[in-house]
Design a protein around this motif. Structure first.
Motif, mmCIF file in Angstrom:
data_model
loop_
_atom_site.group_PDB
_atom_site.id
_atom_site.type_symbol
_atom_site.label_atom_id
_atom_site.label_comp_id
_atom_site.label_asym_id
_atom_site.label_seq_id
_atom_site.Cartn_x
_atom_site.Cartn_y
_atom_site.Cartn_z
ATOM 1 N N UNK A 18 0.843 -1.197 0.000
ATOM 2 C CA UNK A 18 0.000 0.000 0.000
ATOM 3 C C UNK A 18 0.881 1.250 0.000
ATOM 4 N N UNK A 19 0.352 2.300 -0.608
ATOM 5 C CA UNK A 19 0.992 3.616 -0.607
ATOM 6 C C UNK A 19 2.466 3.553 -1.004
ATOM 7 N N UNK A 20 2.751 2.816 -2.086
ATOM 8 C CA UNK A 20 4.134 2.667 -2.510
ATOM 9 C C UNK A 20 4.729 3.975 -3.037
ATOM 10 N N UNK A 21 3.862 4.910 -3.414
ATOM 11 C CA UNK A 21 4.379 6.206 -3.889
ATOM 12 C C UNK A 21 4.867 7.089 -2.736
ATOM 13 N N UNK A 22 4.643 6.648 -1.507
ATOM 14 C CA UNK A 22 5.184 7.366 -0.351
ATOM 15 C C UNK A 22 6.629 6.963 -0.049
ATOM 16 N N UNK A 29 7.200 0.172 5.783
ATOM 17 C CA UNK A 29 6.471 0.041 7.041
ATOM 18 C C UNK A 29 5.815 1.344 7.458
ATOM 19 N N UNK A 30 6.516 2.451 7.290
ATOM 20 C CA UNK A 30 5.943 3.756 7.629
ATOM 21 C C UNK A 30 4.797 4.108 6.688
ATOM 22 N N UNK A 31 4.966 3.797 5.419
ATOM 23 C CA UNK A 31 3.883 4.046 4.461
ATOM 24 C C UNK A 31 2.647 3.231 4.827
ATOM 25 N N UNK A 32 2.850 2.000 5.280
ATOM 26 C CA UNK A 32 1.716 1.169 5.685
ATOM 27 C C UNK A 32 1.032 1.739 6.915
ATOM 28 N N UNK A 33 1.810 2.297 7.840
ATOM 29 C CA UNK A 33 1.196 2.909 9.032
ATOM 30 C C UNK A 33 0.390 4.143 8.652
ATOM 31 N N UNK A 34 0.879 4.926 7.706
ATOM 32 C CA UNK A 34 0.109 6.078 7.233
ATOM 33 C C UNK A 34 -1.160 5.618 6.515
ATOM 34 N N UNK A 184 -1.324 10.621 -2.061
ATOM 35 C CA UNK A 184 -0.533 9.724 -2.898
ATOM 36 C C UNK A 184 0.962 9.885 -2.649
ATOM 37 N N UNK A 185 1.387 11.123 -2.375
ATOM 38 C CA UNK A 185 2.800 11.411 -2.177
ATOM 39 C C UNK A 185 3.025 11.963 -0.775
ATOM 40 N N UNK A 186 4.307 12.093 -0.410
ATOM 41 C CA UNK A 186 4.644 12.648 0.899
ATOM 42 C C UNK A 186 4.137 14.079 1.040
#
Length: 218
Positions: A18-22, A29-34, A184-186
């Motif tokens: 999930x959220x690989x563009x982050x 792991x942080x992207x998954x938490x977001x 989608x992005x940071x």
């Protein structure tokens, strides 16, 4: 009580899926938490909306983040266009009432905005929420129609325009909602968190030392 249902289409927040563009600047792991925080924010808004049914069309398995009162159905279909079309169709088969579908990318959504979407289907055939990146964040239909969504090119600057054209070209009366920003992005995450400082997304972002600053809009 609005005689309608809200369907959230989402992926289980698993690192790397999930959220690989982050990534970067975030780790998987942080992207998954977001992503989990955004999903929780979205589901909270859905549970607070006074609609008759709430459904989650899920790819993966439900976790502790799933609130009570939300039914889970599996996603099916190949691309995102088919998954959206099937999610609306399957939810409508489960509960034959007007159906509003949203994703997990707009955690700033409010129950009031979801109510306005559901209410709009009382005198419109469809409701459409444009996203700032050219996509869409919400689609509501009184009756499901696979042909409206299936085949719409996803993740392109003209995705929303193509969908809106299809809705109107089908002779449907369409209500248009305010534009929202997808996460989608940071930089998107920083903007949405700044606009929704009490959200789980904002709290999750703030708990990542240094990253909240590097992801901020410059």
């Amino acid at each position: 009580m609005i005689d309608a249902q809200i369907v959230v289409i989402a992926k289980e927040p698993v690192a790397g899926r999930v959220k690989t563009r982050l990534t970067p600047p975030f780790t998987p792991g942080q992207a998954a938490r977001l992503a989990a925080a955004a999903l929780e924010d979205t589901l909270l808004a859905v549970t607070e909306a006074p609609v008759r049914y709430r459904v989650l069309a899920l790819e993966g398995l439900p976790g502790s983040w799933l609130p009570a009162g939300v039914e889970v159905i599996p996603q099916r279909g190949a691309g995102l266009d088919e998954r959206i079309a099937y999610a609306i169709t399957d939810a409508h088969r489960l509960h034959p009432v007007p159906t509003v579908l949203i994703g997990m990318d707009t955690p700033q959504v409010t129950s009031a905005l979801l109510c306005s979407a559901a209410d709009a289907l009382a005198d419109h055939d469809a409701v459409y929420g444009p996203a700032a990146d050219g996509g869409f964040w919400l689609l509501g239909l009184v009756r499901p129609d696979m042909s409206v969504v299936a085949g719409v090119p996803m993740s392109r600057p003209d995705t929303g325009d193509v969908l809106l054209w299809r809705l109107r070209n089908s002779g449907l009366r369409v209500a248009v909602l305010p534009e929202l920003l997808d996460v989608d992005t940071a930089a998107d995450a920083a903007r949405v968190a700044a606009g929704s400082p009490h959200s789980r997304l904002a709290a999750s972002l703030a708990a990542m030392p240094g990253l909240a600053e590097t992801s901020a809009v410059r």
